[in-house]
Motif scaffolding. Structure first.
Motif, PDB file in Angstrom:
ATOM      1  N   PRO A   1      27.123  23.778   8.447  1.00 23.45           N
ATOM      2  CA  PRO A   1      25.956  23.017   9.153  1.00 23.45           C
ATOM      3  C   PRO A   1      24.962  24.162   9.423  1.00 23.45           C
ATOM      4  O   PRO A   1      25.203  25.186   9.976  1.00 23.45           O
ATOM      5  CB  PRO A   1      26.475  22.511  10.373  1.00 23.45           C
ATOM      6  N   TYR A   2      23.573  23.963   9.521  1.00 18.62           N
ATOM      7  CA  TYR A   2      22.434  24.884   9.878  1.00 18.62           C
ATOM      8  C   TYR A   2      22.824  24.796  11.416  1.00 18.62           C
ATOM      9  O   TYR A   2      23.193  24.362  12.280  1.00 18.62           O
ATOM     10  CB  TYR A   2      21.354  24.031   9.678  1.00 18.62           C
ATOM     11  N   LYS A   3      22.452  26.202  11.797  1.00 17.32           N
ATOM     12  CA  LYS A   3      22.324  26.498  13.437  1.00 17.32           C
ATOM     13  C   LYS A   3      20.724  26.812  13.684  1.00 17.32           C
ATOM     14  O   LYS A   3      19.980  26.994  12.793  1.00 17.32           O
ATOM     15  CB  LYS A   3      23.038  27.757  13.590  1.00 17.32           C
TER      16      LYS A   3
ATOM     17  N   ASN B   1      14.987  24.030  13.299  1.00 19.96           N
ATOM     18  CA  ASN B   1      14.999  24.298  14.553  1.00 19.96           C
ATOM     19  C   ASN B   1      14.823  22.878  15.462  1.00 19.96           C
ATOM     20  O   ASN B   1      15.759  22.455  16.172  1.00 19.96           O
ATOM     21  CB  ASN B   1      14.213  25.191  15.440  1.00 19.96           C
ATOM     22  N   GLN B   2      13.530  22.148  15.148  1.00 20.43           N
ATOM     23  CA  GLN B   2      13.409  21.010  15.992  1.00 20.43           C
ATOM     24  C   GLN B   2      14.021  19.931  15.295  1.00 20.43           C
ATOM     25  O   GLN B   2      14.195  18.928  15.900  1.00 20.43           O
ATOM     26  CB  GLN B   2      11.849  21.004  15.805  1.00 20.43           C
ATOM     27  N   GLY B   3      14.391  19.959  14.028  1.00 16.82           N
ATOM     28  CA  GLY B   3      15.303  18.823  13.445  1.00 16.82           C
ATOM     29  C   GLY B   3      16.476  18.785  14.190  1.00 16.82           C
ATOM     30  O   GLY B   3      17.081  17.638  14.614  1.00 16.82           O
ATOM     31  N   LEU B   4      17.118  19.764  14.369  1.00 16.66           N
ATOM     32  CA  LEU B   4      18.197  20.043  15.057  1.00 16.66           C
ATOM     33  C   LEU B   4      18.295  19.557  16.482  1.00 16.66           C
ATOM     34  O   LEU B   4      19.138  18.867  16.968  1.00 16.66           O
ATOM     35  CB  LEU B   4      18.895  21.592  14.954  1.00 16.66           C
ATOM     36  N   ARG B   5      17.055  19.986  17.104  1.00 10.75           N
ATOM     37  CA  ARG B   5      17.014  19.634  18.500  1.00 10.75           C
ATOM     38  C   ARG B   5      16.769  18.200  18.664  1.00 10.75           C
ATOM     39  O   ARG B   5      17.375  17.669  19.459  1.00 10.75           O
ATOM     40  CB  ARG B   5      15.472  20.302  18.989  1.00 10.75           C
ATOM     41  N   ALA B   6      16.064  17.337  17.572  1.00 12.07           N
ATOM     42  CA  ALA B   6      16.018  16.060  17.870  1.00 12.07           C
ATOM     43  C   ALA B   6      17.319  15.283  17.690  1.00 12.07           C
ATOM     44  O   ALA B   6      17.725  14.537  18.303  1.00 12.07           O
ATOM     45  CB  ALA B   6      15.088  15.629  16.434  1.00 12.07           C
ATOM     46  N   MET B   7      18.470  15.869  16.757  1.00  5.26           N
ATOM     47  CA  MET B   7      19.627  15.376  16.716  1.00  5.26           C
ATOM     48  C   MET B   7      20.492  15.493  17.967  1.00  5.26           C
ATOM     49  O   MET B   7      20.790  14.569  18.350  1.00  5.26           O
ATOM     50  CB  MET B   7      20.463  16.382  15.437  1.00  5.26           C
ATOM     51  N   GLU B   8      20.256  16.676  18.692  1.00  9.68           N
ATOM     52  CA  GLU B   8      21.077  16.947  20.026  1.00  9.68           C
ATOM     53  C   GLU B   8      20.447  15.814  20.902  1.00  9.68           C
ATOM     54  O   GLU B   8      21.072  15.136  21.688  1.00  9.68           O
ATOM     55  CB  GLU B   8      20.394  18.278  20.573  1.00  9.68           C
ATOM     56  N   LEU B   9      18.997  15.487  20.954  1.00  9.37           N
ATOM     57  CA  LEU B   9      18.517  14.863  21.953  1.00  9.37           C
ATOM     58  C   LEU B   9      19.016  13.321  21.650  1.00  9.37           C
ATOM     59  O   LEU B   9      19.271  12.528  22.551  1.00  9.37           O
ATOM     60  CB  LEU B   9      17.038  14.977  22.050  1.00  9.37           C
TER      61      LEU B   9
ATOM     62  N   LEU C   1      13.061   9.473  21.281  1.00  8.31           N
ATOM     63  CA  LEU C   1      12.555  11.005  20.787  1.00  8.31           C
ATOM     64  C   LEU C   1      11.145  10.839  20.533  1.00  8.31           C
ATOM     65  O   LEU C   1      10.597   9.517  20.526  1.00  8.31           O
ATOM     66  CB  LEU C   1      13.062  11.107  19.151  1.00  8.31           C
ATOM     67  N   SER C   2      10.348  11.857  20.719  1.00 12.89           N
ATOM     68  CA  SER C   2       8.531  11.762  20.617  1.00 12.89           C
ATOM     69  C   SER C   2       8.547  11.790  19.047  1.00 12.89           C
ATOM     70  O   SER C   2       9.349  11.999  18.130  1.00 12.89           O
ATOM     71  CB  SER C   2       8.247  13.140  21.191  1.00 12.89           C
ATOM     72  N   ALA C   3       7.207  11.462  18.739  1.00 12.20           N
ATOM     73  CA  ALA C   3       6.899  11.444  17.230  1.00 12.20           C
ATOM     74  C   ALA C   3       7.158  12.631  16.820  1.00 12.20           C
ATOM     75  O   ALA C   3       7.364  12.859  15.601  1.00 12.20           O
ATOM     76  CB  ALA C   3       5.168  10.914  17.407  1.00 12.20           C
ATOM     77  N   GLY C   4       6.790  13.788  17.485  1.00 12.45           N
ATOM     78  CA  GLY C   4       6.929  15.086  16.961  1.00 12.45           C
ATOM     79  C   GLY C   4       8.375  15.525  16.629  1.00 12.45           C
ATOM     80  O   GLY C   4       8.848  16.079  15.490  1.00 12.45           O
ATOM     81  N   ASP C   5       9.340  15.218  17.321  1.00 17.15           N
ATOM     82  CA  ASP C   5      10.745  15.401  17.209  1.00 17.15           C
ATOM     83  C   ASP C   5      11.127  14.373  15.990  1.00 17.15           C
ATOM     84  O   ASP C   5      11.984  15.014  15.091  1.00 17.15           O
ATOM     85  CB  ASP C   5      11.676  15.006  18.231  1.00 17.15           C
ATOM     86  N   ILE C   6      10.809  13.147  15.641  1.00 17.39           N
ATOM     87  CA  ILE C   6      10.983  12.197  14.662  1.00 17.39           C
ATOM     88  C   ILE C   6      10.497  12.918  13.371  1.00 17.39           C
ATOM     89  O   ILE C   6      11.129  13.021  12.231  1.00 17.39           O
ATOM     90  CB  ILE C   6      10.518  10.780  14.914  1.00 17.39           C
ATOM     91  N   THR C   7       8.974  13.516  13.357  1.00 20.18           N
ATOM     92  CA  THR C   7       8.612  14.112  11.984  1.00 20.18           C
ATOM     93  C   THR C   7       9.292  15.407  11.817  1.00 20.18           C
ATOM     94  O   THR C   7       9.636  15.360  10.406  1.00 20.18           O
ATOM     95  CB  THR C   7       7.163  14.396  12.653  1.00 20.18           C
TER      96      THR C   7
END
Length: 417
Positions: free
Chosen positions: A345-347, A303-311, A321-327
Protein backbone atom coordinates in the motif's frame (compact mmCIF):
# COMPACT_ATOMS: atom_id res chain seq x y z
CA UNK A 1 28.69 0.78 9.29
CA UNK A 2 26.49 3.17 7.33
CA UNK A 3 22.75 2.55 7.78
CA UNK A 4 20.72 3.44 4.70
CA UNK A 5 17.15 4.72 4.81
CA UNK A 6 15.15 2.48 2.48
CA UNK A 7 12.37 5.05 2.17
CA UNK A 8 14.64 7.85 0.90
CA UNK A 9 15.36 8.07 -2.82
CA UNK A 10 17.40 10.30 -5.11
CA UNK A 11 16.01 10.62 -8.64
CA UNK A 12 18.42 11.89 -11.31
CA UNK A 13 17.34 13.06 -14.76
CA UNK A 14 19.11 13.15 -18.10
CA UNK A 15 20.97 16.08 -19.61
CA UNK A 16 24.39 15.08 -20.97
CA UNK A 17 27.19 17.30 -19.70
CA UNK A 18 24.73 19.06 -17.42
CA UNK A 19 24.88 15.94 -15.24
CA UNK A 20 27.74 17.66 -13.41
CA UNK A 21 25.07 19.89 -11.84
CA UNK A 22 23.60 16.77 -10.19
CA UNK A 23 26.99 16.08 -8.62
CA UNK A 24 26.96 19.48 -6.92
CA UNK A 25 23.41 18.95 -5.65
CA UNK A 26 24.32 15.57 -4.15
CA UNK A 27 27.50 16.92 -2.53
CA UNK A 28 25.41 19.36 -0.51
CA UNK A 29 22.36 17.15 0.02
CA UNK A 30 24.20 13.99 1.08
CA UNK A 31 27.08 15.77 2.78
CA UNK A 32 24.86 17.60 5.28
CA UNK A 33 25.43 21.08 3.84
CA UNK A 34 21.80 22.12 3.35
CA UNK A 35 20.34 24.64 5.75
CA UNK A 36 16.81 23.63 4.72
CA UNK A 37 17.51 20.07 5.83
CA UNK A 38 18.94 21.18 9.15
CA UNK A 39 22.46 20.30 7.97
CA UNK A 40 21.51 16.65 8.35
CA UNK A 41 23.27 13.99 6.30
CA UNK A 42 20.90 11.57 4.62
CA UNK A 43 21.62 8.03 3.42
CA UNK A 44 19.17 7.20 0.63
CA UNK A 45 18.47 3.53 0.04
CA UNK A 46 17.28 4.07 -3.55
CA UNK A 47 18.88 5.80 -6.54
CA UNK A 48 17.16 6.04 -9.91
CA UNK A 49 18.46 7.65 -13.08
CA UNK A 50 17.94 8.30 -16.76
CA UNK A 51 20.68 9.03 -19.32
CA UNK A 52 23.58 10.79 -17.54
CA UNK A 53 21.54 10.37 -14.36
CA UNK A 54 21.87 6.60 -14.77
CA UNK A 55 25.66 6.90 -14.70
CA UNK A 56 25.58 9.14 -11.63
CA UNK A 57 23.12 6.80 -9.89
CA UNK A 58 25.23 3.73 -10.69
CA UNK A 59 28.31 5.35 -9.14
CA UNK A 60 26.33 6.28 -6.04
CA UNK A 61 25.26 2.66 -5.59
CA UNK A 62 28.67 1.16 -6.39
CA UNK A 63 30.29 1.74 -2.99
CA UNK A 64 28.37 -0.34 -0.46
CA UNK A 65 28.94 0.61 3.17
CA UNK A 66 30.46 3.98 2.26
CA UNK A 67 28.55 7.11 3.39
CA UNK A 68 26.72 8.74 0.51
CA UNK A 69 28.47 12.05 1.10
CA UNK A 70 31.83 10.35 0.53
CA UNK A 71 30.54 8.63 -2.58
CA UNK A 72 29.36 11.99 -3.94
CA UNK A 73 32.90 13.28 -3.50
CA UNK A 74 34.19 10.24 -5.39
CA UNK A 75 31.66 10.97 -8.14
CA UNK A 76 33.03 14.51 -8.36
CA UNK A 77 36.56 13.10 -8.69
CA UNK A 78 35.42 10.85 -11.54
CA UNK A 79 33.82 13.76 -13.38
CA UNK A 80 36.98 15.85 -13.04
CA UNK A 81 39.59 13.13 -13.65
CA UNK A 82 37.87 10.63 -15.94
CA UNK A 83 35.21 12.59 -17.83
CA UNK A 84 36.44 16.16 -18.20
CA UNK A 85 38.39 17.10 -21.30
CA UNK A 86 41.47 19.17 -20.39
CA UNK A 87 44.44 20.71 -22.17
CA UNK A 88 46.64 17.80 -21.05
CA UNK A 89 44.14 14.98 -21.68
CA UNK A 90 43.15 13.55 -25.04
CA UNK A 91 39.47 14.40 -25.47
CA UNK A 92 36.83 13.60 -22.85
CA UNK A 93 35.65 10.38 -21.26
CA UNK A 94 32.31 10.22 -23.08
CA UNK A 95 32.72 10.51 -26.84
CA UNK A 96 35.06 11.51 -29.66
CA UNK A 97 34.53 12.51 -33.28
CA UNK A 98 35.70 9.93 -35.79
CA UNK A 99 38.44 11.02 -38.17
CA UNK A 100 39.42 14.03 -36.08
CA UNK A 101 42.75 15.00 -37.71
CA UNK A 102 43.66 17.29 -34.80
CA UNK A 103 44.32 14.19 -32.71
CA UNK A 104 47.25 13.39 -35.02
CA UNK A 105 49.21 16.33 -33.60
CA UNK A 106 48.06 15.95 -29.99
CA UNK A 107 50.81 14.11 -28.04
CA UNK A 108 48.46 13.43 -25.12
CA UNK A 109 46.34 11.11 -27.28
CA UNK A 110 48.83 8.36 -27.98
CA UNK A 111 51.87 6.66 -26.50
CA UNK A 112 52.47 4.60 -29.63
CA UNK A 113 53.41 6.98 -32.50
CA UNK A 114 51.58 4.73 -35.00
CA UNK A 115 48.36 4.66 -32.95
CA UNK A 116 46.82 7.88 -34.36
CA UNK A 117 47.23 6.63 -37.93
CA UNK A 118 45.78 3.25 -37.01
CA UNK A 119 42.77 4.94 -35.43
CA UNK A 120 42.23 7.27 -38.41
CA UNK A 121 42.31 4.20 -40.67
CA UNK A 122 39.81 2.34 -38.46
CA UNK A 123 37.53 5.39 -38.39
CA UNK A 124 37.68 5.72 -42.18
CA UNK A 125 36.74 2.06 -42.52
CA UNK A 126 33.82 2.42 -40.11
CA UNK A 127 32.42 5.54 -41.79
CA UNK A 128 32.92 4.00 -45.24
CA UNK A 129 31.06 0.86 -44.24
CA UNK A 130 28.22 2.93 -42.79
CA UNK A 131 28.05 5.04 -45.96
CA UNK A 132 27.98 1.91 -48.14
CA UNK A 133 25.20 0.31 -46.08
CA UNK A 134 23.13 3.48 -46.26
CA UNK A 135 23.76 3.76 -49.99
CA UNK A 136 22.37 0.28 -50.54
CA UNK A 137 19.42 1.13 -48.32
CA UNK A 138 18.77 4.31 -50.33
CA UNK A 139 18.71 2.30 -53.56
CA UNK A 140 16.08 -0.04 -52.14
CA UNK A 141 13.98 2.75 -50.59
CA UNK A 142 10.96 3.85 -52.55
CA UNK A 143 9.98 7.48 -52.84
CA UNK A 144 11.41 10.77 -54.02
CA UNK A 145 15.09 11.52 -54.52
CA UNK A 146 15.00 13.79 -51.46
CA UNK A 147 13.61 10.96 -49.35
CA UNK A 148 16.36 8.64 -50.55
CA UNK A 149 19.03 11.25 -49.88
CA UNK A 150 17.91 11.45 -46.25
CA UNK A 151 19.03 7.83 -45.83
CA UNK A 152 22.63 9.09 -45.89
CA UNK A 153 22.16 11.43 -42.91
CA UNK A 154 23.49 9.75 -39.75
CA UNK A 155 25.45 11.90 -37.31
CA UNK A 156 25.97 8.93 -34.97
CA UNK A 157 28.31 7.37 -37.56
CA UNK A 158 30.69 10.27 -36.96
CA UNK A 159 30.70 9.84 -33.18
CA UNK A 160 32.44 7.10 -31.22
CA UNK A 161 31.35 6.24 -27.68
CA UNK A 162 34.35 3.99 -27.05
CA UNK A 163 35.68 6.46 -24.43
CA UNK A 164 32.42 6.06 -22.48
CA UNK A 165 32.65 2.27 -22.48
CA UNK A 166 36.29 2.38 -21.35
CA UNK A 167 35.43 4.86 -18.60
CA UNK A 168 32.54 2.69 -17.36
CA UNK A 169 34.84 -0.33 -17.11
CA UNK A 170 37.26 1.74 -15.00
CA UNK A 171 34.74 3.35 -12.65
CA UNK A 172 31.81 0.97 -12.02
CA UNK A 173 32.66 -2.44 -10.53
CA UNK A 174 29.87 -4.91 -11.30
CA UNK A 175 30.44 -6.92 -8.12
CA UNK A 176 29.94 -3.78 -6.02
CA UNK A 177 26.59 -3.11 -7.70
CA UNK A 178 25.54 -6.68 -6.93
CA UNK A 179 26.58 -6.41 -3.28
CA UNK A 180 25.28 -2.90 -2.72
CA UNK A 181 23.05 -2.06 0.23
CA UNK A 182 21.28 0.47 -2.01
CA UNK A 183 18.76 -0.18 -4.75
CA UNK A 184 19.47 0.99 -8.29
CA UNK A 185 16.96 1.63 -11.06
CA UNK A 186 18.01 3.00 -14.45
CA UNK A 187 15.76 3.59 -17.44
CA UNK A 188 16.26 2.99 -21.16
CA UNK A 189 13.87 3.01 -24.14
CA UNK A 190 13.33 0.01 -26.40
CA UNK A 191 14.07 1.55 -29.80
CA UNK A 192 11.80 -0.87 -31.67
CA UNK A 193 8.72 -0.83 -29.43
CA UNK A 194 9.08 2.55 -27.67
CA UNK A 195 8.50 0.86 -24.31
CA UNK A 196 10.24 1.80 -21.08
CA UNK A 197 12.77 -0.70 -19.77
CA UNK A 198 13.94 -0.50 -16.17
CA UNK A 199 17.20 -2.20 -15.18
CA UNK A 200 17.95 -3.06 -11.53
CA UNK A 201 21.02 -4.05 -9.49
CA UNK A 202 21.06 -7.65 -10.65
CA UNK A 203 20.91 -6.50 -14.27
CA UNK A 204 23.66 -3.89 -14.01
CA UNK A 205 25.84 -6.38 -12.11
CA UNK A 206 26.09 -8.50 -15.27
CA UNK A 207 29.69 -7.99 -16.41
CA UNK A 208 28.80 -8.43 -20.08
CA UNK A 209 25.62 -6.37 -20.34
CA UNK A 210 25.78 -4.08 -17.28
CA UNK A 211 27.91 -1.33 -18.88
CA UNK A 212 25.81 -1.60 -22.05
CA UNK A 213 22.66 -0.86 -20.04
CA UNK A 214 24.14 2.40 -18.76
CA UNK A 215 25.33 3.26 -22.28
CA UNK A 216 21.85 2.51 -23.63
CA UNK A 217 20.21 4.78 -21.06
CA UNK A 218 22.51 7.58 -22.24
CA UNK A 219 22.34 6.93 -26.02
CA UNK A 220 20.85 10.22 -27.27
CA UNK A 221 18.95 9.28 -30.47
CA UNK A 222 20.52 10.69 -33.61
CA UNK A 223 23.84 11.46 -31.88
CA UNK A 224 24.87 8.28 -30.12
CA UNK A 225 24.13 4.89 -31.70
CA UNK A 226 21.47 2.56 -30.23
CA UNK A 227 22.89 -0.15 -27.98
CA UNK A 228 22.25 -3.83 -28.64
CA UNK A 229 21.46 -5.76 -25.46
CA UNK A 230 20.71 -9.44 -25.98
CA UNK A 231 19.23 -8.78 -29.42
CA UNK A 232 17.15 -5.71 -28.52
CA UNK A 233 18.11 -2.14 -29.40
CA UNK A 234 17.86 0.51 -26.66
CA UNK A 235 18.31 4.28 -26.59
CA UNK A 236 18.19 7.14 -24.08
CA UNK A 237 15.63 6.61 -21.32
CA UNK A 238 14.84 10.33 -21.48
CA UNK A 239 12.91 9.64 -24.68
CA UNK A 240 9.99 8.43 -22.57
CA UNK A 241 10.95 9.04 -18.91
CA UNK A 242 13.52 11.73 -18.34
CA UNK A 243 12.95 11.86 -14.58
CA UNK A 244 12.34 8.31 -13.26
CA UNK A 245 10.19 9.19 -10.25
CA UNK A 246 7.82 6.26 -10.78
CA UNK A 247 10.71 3.81 -10.45
CA UNK A 248 11.46 5.17 -6.99
CA UNK A 249 7.78 4.89 -6.03
CA UNK A 250 7.71 1.26 -7.14
CA UNK A 251 10.84 0.59 -5.09
CA UNK A 252 9.02 1.80 -1.96
CA UNK A 253 10.33 5.34 -1.58
CA UNK A 254 8.28 7.77 0.50
CA UNK A 255 10.73 10.70 0.52
CA UNK A 256 12.10 11.58 -2.90
CA UNK A 257 14.78 14.06 -3.85
CA UNK A 258 14.18 14.81 -7.52
CA UNK A 259 17.08 16.43 -9.36
CA UNK A 260 16.37 17.57 -12.89
CA UNK A 261 18.29 19.81 -15.24
CA UNK A 262 15.58 21.81 -16.99
CA UNK A 263 15.19 25.47 -16.00
CA UNK A 264 11.92 27.26 -15.36
CA UNK A 265 10.61 27.88 -18.87
CA UNK A 266 9.50 31.40 -17.95
CA UNK A 267 13.11 32.30 -17.09
CA UNK A 268 14.37 31.48 -20.59
CA UNK A 269 14.01 34.72 -22.58
CA UNK A 270 12.43 34.47 -26.02
CA UNK A 271 14.90 36.01 -28.45
CA UNK A 272 13.52 38.43 -30.99
CA UNK A 273 15.01 36.32 -33.79
CA UNK A 274 15.03 32.69 -32.70
CA UNK A 275 16.85 30.12 -34.80
CA UNK A 276 15.66 26.56 -35.34
CA UNK A 277 17.91 25.10 -32.62
CA UNK A 278 16.64 27.60 -30.02
CA UNK A 279 13.06 26.87 -31.06
CA UNK A 280 13.40 23.10 -30.78
CA UNK A 281 15.25 23.48 -27.47
CA UNK A 282 12.42 25.56 -26.03
CA UNK A 283 9.79 23.10 -27.25
CA UNK A 284 11.75 20.21 -25.75
CA UNK A 285 12.16 22.04 -22.43
CA UNK A 286 8.43 22.79 -22.25
CA UNK A 287 7.60 19.13 -22.95
CA UNK A 288 9.97 17.89 -20.24
CA UNK A 289 8.80 20.49 -17.71
CA UNK A 290 5.17 19.50 -18.28
CA UNK A 291 5.91 15.81 -17.78
CA UNK A 292 8.05 16.37 -14.67
CA UNK A 293 5.41 18.60 -13.10
CA UNK A 294 2.71 16.02 -13.80
CA UNK A 295 4.78 13.25 -12.17
CA UNK A 296 5.44 15.37 -9.09
CA UNK A 297 1.83 16.50 -8.87
CA UNK A 298 0.81 12.84 -8.89
CA UNK A 299 2.54 12.53 -5.51
CA UNK A 300 0.31 15.32 -4.18
CA UNK A 301 -2.78 13.56 -5.54
CA UNK A 302 -1.72 10.31 -3.84
CA UNK A 303 -1.31 12.16 -0.55
CA UNK A 304 -4.74 13.75 -0.75
CA UNK A 305 -6.31 10.49 -1.97
CA UNK A 306 -4.94 8.70 1.09
CA UNK A 307 -6.12 11.55 3.27
CA UNK A 308 -9.62 11.22 1.78
CA UNK A 309 -9.61 7.50 2.66
CA UNK A 310 -8.57 8.30 6.23
CA UNK A 311 -11.30 10.90 6.62
CA UNK A 312 -13.93 8.55 5.17
CA UNK A 313 -12.92 5.79 7.60
CA UNK A 314 -13.02 8.21 10.54
CA UNK A 315 -16.44 9.57 9.54
CA UNK A 316 -17.80 6.16 8.60
CA UNK A 317 -19.00 7.60 5.30
CA UNK A 318 -17.70 9.43 2.23
CA UNK A 319 -20.59 11.89 2.45
CA UNK A 320 -18.60 14.26 4.64
CA UNK A 321 -15.73 14.58 2.19
CA UNK A 322 -15.12 17.84 0.37
CA UNK A 323 -15.27 18.04 -3.41
CA UNK A 324 -11.50 18.41 -3.48
CA UNK A 325 -10.99 15.26 -1.40
CA UNK A 326 -13.34 13.27 -3.65
CA UNK A 327 -11.60 14.56 -6.78
CA UNK A 328 -8.21 13.59 -5.37
CA UNK A 329 -9.39 10.10 -4.49
CA UNK A 330 -10.93 9.49 -7.93
CA UNK A 331 -7.72 10.71 -9.56
CA UNK A 332 -5.51 8.05 -7.92
CA UNK A 333 -8.02 5.37 -6.91
CA UNK A 334 -6.74 2.96 -9.55
CA UNK A 335 -3.13 3.32 -8.44
CA UNK A 336 -4.04 2.93 -4.76
CA UNK A 337 -6.11 -0.18 -5.47
CA UNK A 338 -3.33 -1.76 -7.55
CA UNK A 339 -0.81 -1.27 -4.75
CA UNK A 340 -3.22 -2.71 -2.20
CA UNK A 341 -3.65 -5.83 -4.33
CA UNK A 342 0.13 -6.21 -4.50
CA UNK A 343 0.35 -5.99 -0.72
CA UNK A 344 2.39 -2.78 -1.00
CA UNK A 345 0.00 0.00 0.00
CA UNK A 346 1.01 3.58 -0.66
CA UNK A 347 2.22 5.79 2.15
CA UNK A 348 2.06 9.56 2.07
CA UNK A 349 4.86 11.08 0.04
CA UNK A 350 7.36 13.90 0.34
CA UNK A 351 8.98 15.23 -2.83
CA UNK A 352 11.86 17.70 -2.76
CA UNK A 353 12.69 19.19 -6.13
CA UNK A 354 16.05 20.62 -7.17
CA UNK A 355 16.72 22.21 -10.53
CA UNK A 356 18.34 25.31 -12.03
CA UNK A 357 16.12 28.35 -12.19
CA UNK A 358 17.54 29.48 -15.52
CA UNK A 359 19.38 27.98 -18.48
CA UNK A 360 22.58 26.04 -17.75
CA UNK A 361 24.14 26.82 -21.11
CA UNK A 362 21.91 26.36 -24.13
CA UNK A 363 21.14 23.30 -26.27
CA UNK A 364 24.76 22.59 -27.21
CA UNK A 365 25.89 22.64 -23.59
CA UNK A 366 24.68 19.05 -23.21
CA UNK A 367 27.72 17.96 -25.22
CA UNK A 368 30.19 20.19 -23.37
CA UNK A 369 32.36 17.97 -21.17
CA UNK A 370 35.20 20.46 -20.77
CA UNK A 371 36.81 20.82 -17.37
CA UNK A 372 35.77 24.48 -17.18
CA UNK A 373 32.09 23.63 -17.75
CA UNK A 374 32.10 20.72 -15.30
CA UNK A 375 33.72 22.73 -12.51
CA UNK A 376 31.19 25.55 -13.06
CA UNK A 377 28.18 23.22 -13.04
CA UNK A 378 29.26 21.32 -9.92
CA UNK A 379 29.73 24.61 -8.08
CA UNK A 380 26.36 25.88 -9.26
CA UNK A 381 24.54 22.71 -8.23
CA UNK A 382 26.21 22.82 -4.81
CA UNK A 383 25.22 26.45 -4.27
CA UNK A 384 21.63 25.85 -5.41
CA UNK A 385 21.31 22.94 -2.97
CA UNK A 386 22.88 24.80 -0.03
CA UNK A 387 20.33 27.60 -0.46
CA UNK A 388 17.45 25.34 -1.44
CA UNK A 389 14.06 26.76 -0.50
CA UNK A 390 11.09 24.37 -0.50
CA UNK A 391 8.53 27.14 -0.85
CA UNK A 392 10.21 28.54 -3.94
CA UNK A 393 10.85 25.07 -5.37
CA UNK A 394 7.25 23.93 -4.77
CA UNK A 395 8.16 20.79 -2.87
CA UNK A 396 5.36 18.35 -1.99
CA UNK A 397 4.54 17.35 1.60
CA UNK A 398 2.18 14.67 3.02
CA UNK A 399 -0.69 16.93 4.14
CA UNK A 400 -0.46 19.33 1.22
CA UNK A 401 -3.22 19.53 -1.39
CA UNK A 402 -2.42 19.38 -5.10
CA UNK A 403 -1.67 22.85 -6.52
CA UNK A 404 -4.69 24.68 -8.00
CA UNK A 405 -3.25 24.58 -11.51
CA UNK A 406 -3.07 20.76 -11.29
CA UNK A 407 -6.71 20.56 -10.22
CA UNK A 408 -7.75 22.77 -13.11
CA UNK A 409 -5.67 20.79 -15.58
CA UNK A 410 -7.19 17.48 -14.47
CA UNK A 411 -10.69 18.93 -14.63
CA UNK A 412 -9.95 20.01 -18.17
CA UNK A 413 -8.75 16.50 -19.04
CA UNK A 414 -12.00 15.07 -17.66
CA UNK A 415 -14.07 17.45 -19.76
CA UNK A 416 -12.08 16.71 -22.92
CA UNK A 417 -12.66 13.00 -22.51
Amino acid sequence: MTVVDETQAVILSGGGGYGAYEVGIMKALLGGEMAGAGYRRIEPGIFTGTSVGSFNAAIMVSQPGVPSGQTAEELERIWLNEIAGTATRCGNGVFRFRGNLLRLVDPSCYVNPLAPFEQIGADAGFVGQSFLSRGLNALMTQGSLANRALQFVDLSALISVEPFREMLDKTIPSQAIRDSDRELRIVATNWETGEVKTFENRDIANEEFGPLMIMASAAIPGLFPPVNIAGDLYVDGGTVMNTPLKCALQAGATTMHVVYLDPDVGNIPIRRLMNSIDTFDRVFTIMLATKINEDIETAAWINQGLRAMELAVQAGSAAELSAGDITAFIRVAGQIEARLREGRPYKKLTVHRYHPKDDLGGPMGMLDFSEESIVRLIARGYEDAVFHDCDQSKCIFPDQAPPPEAVGRWAGERVSR
